[in-house]
Design an enzyme around this catalytic site. Structure first.
Site, PDB file in Angstrom:
ATOM      1  N   SER A  18       0.826  -1.205   0.000  1.00 62.15           N
ATOM      2  CA  SER A  18       0.000   0.000   0.000  1.00 62.15           C
ATOM      3  C   SER A  18       0.865   1.261   0.000  1.00 62.15           C
ATOM      4  O   SER A  18       2.000   1.236   0.481  1.00 62.15           O
ATOM      5  CB  SER A  18      -0.880  -0.057   1.257  1.00 62.15           C
ATOM      6  OG  SER A  18      -1.706   1.062   1.322  1.00 62.15           O
ATOM      7  N   ASP A  19       0.331   2.328  -0.551  1.00 66.43           N
ATOM      8  CA  ASP A  19       1.066   3.598  -0.527  1.00 66.43           C
ATOM      9  C   ASP A  19       0.102   4.772  -0.446  1.00 66.43           C
ATOM     10  O   ASP A  19      -0.951   4.762  -1.073  1.00 66.43           O
ATOM     11  CB  ASP A  19       1.944   3.746  -1.778  1.00 66.43           C
ATOM     12  CG  ASP A  19       2.935   4.871  -1.586  1.00 66.43           C
ATOM     13  OD1 ASP A  19       3.954   4.653  -0.910  1.00 66.43           O
ATOM     14  OD2 ASP A  19       2.677   6.002  -2.054  1.00 66.43           O
ATOM     15  N   THR A  20       0.484   5.781   0.349  1.00 66.48           N
ATOM     16  CA  THR A  20      -0.375   6.949   0.571  1.00 66.48           C
ATOM     17  C   THR A  20       0.366   8.233   0.219  1.00 66.48           C
ATOM     18  O   THR A  20       1.503   8.430   0.650  1.00 66.48           O
ATOM     19  CB  THR A  20      -0.815   7.009   2.058  1.00 66.48           C
ATOM     20  OG1 THR A  20      -1.509   5.808   2.384  1.00 66.48           O
ATOM     21  CG2 THR A  20      -1.724   8.205   2.322  1.00 66.48           C
TER      22      THR A  20
END
Ligand SMILES: Cc1cn([C@H]2C[C@H](O)[C@@H](COP(=O)(O)OP(=O)(O)OP(=O)(O)O)O2)c(=O)[nH]c1=O
Length: 189
Positions: free
Chosen positions: A69-71
């Site tokens: 995941s990446d934000t």
């Protein structure tokens, strides 16, 4: 047979969010170096980074379901990652003050040959922040390991006037969508 689940992340927030599924899982942080490609649109970028993180771990764990995941935060068409210094954190917070920005979280789930990659977009509106509010918040240390230099789940909650979209995606993992995608891929609990 029960499926194995792996979270390819070093983020303690993502671990807490995945625990909401009440399933056993392993945490194996991905060693992928995050490179922001300014040519990409934010949605493409978070998806690409999420996929790189998941792939890095999935190649060693063919039978498991691996989640990466990446934000990132996007304000005035600028992509904001994690601040590298207190000064940069202050700059980011000044930019976000009194305005609405978007938080993009990309998620990639890999199971053998199967791969599901998606993103969620959440709009967050900040109150106007005074210079001393910004100073105090940066001194708390909270902004330093977070995209856009704030954590909505911590002291940063006091900066937020309004939110539209998935709260959990802002914290780092859209857990409801993730759970649904796992099911669609044939994950069995
Ligand atoms: C906007 C916002 C971000 N964040 C965090 C979520 C992410 O952990 C971080 C963005 O950095 P990321 O690069 O997405 O993730 P990470 O380096 O922390 O973890 P890993 O790559 O190993 O999975 O910012 C919050 O905790 N609260 C918030 O309100």
């Amino acid at each position: 047979m029960k499926s194995n689940l792996i979270l390819a992340s070093a983020s303690p927030r993502r671990k807490e969010l995945l625990e909401l599924l009440q399933l056993p899982f392993e945490v194996i942080p991905s060693l992928v170096e995050e490179v922001m490609d300014e040519e990409l649109q934010p949605a493409e970028m978070v998806q690409s980074l999420a996929q790189q993180k998941a792939k890095g771990v999935a190649k060693e764990h063919q039978h498991a379901f691996v989640i990466g995941s990446d934000t990132i935060v996007v304000s005035d068409n600028k992509m904001l990652g994690k601040p590298k210094s207190h000064d940069e954190a202050k700059k980011m917070l000044r930019n976000l003050s009194g305005k609405t920005h978007e938080v993009f979280t990309g998620v990639s789930i890999i199971n053998g040959e199967k791969i599901h990659t998606f993103h969620e977009k959440t709009a967050v509106t900040f109150y106007h922040l005074t210079e001393s509010e910004i100073e105090d918040y940066v001194l708390s240390g909270e902004p330093m390991d977070k995209a856009g230099a704030y954590g909505i789940q911590g002291l940063g909650a006091l900066l937020v006037k309004e939110i539209s979209g998935d709260y959990f995606s802002v914290v780092g993992l859209p857990i409801a969508r993730t759970s649904r995608e796992l099911k669609e891929m044939g994950f069995s609990r």
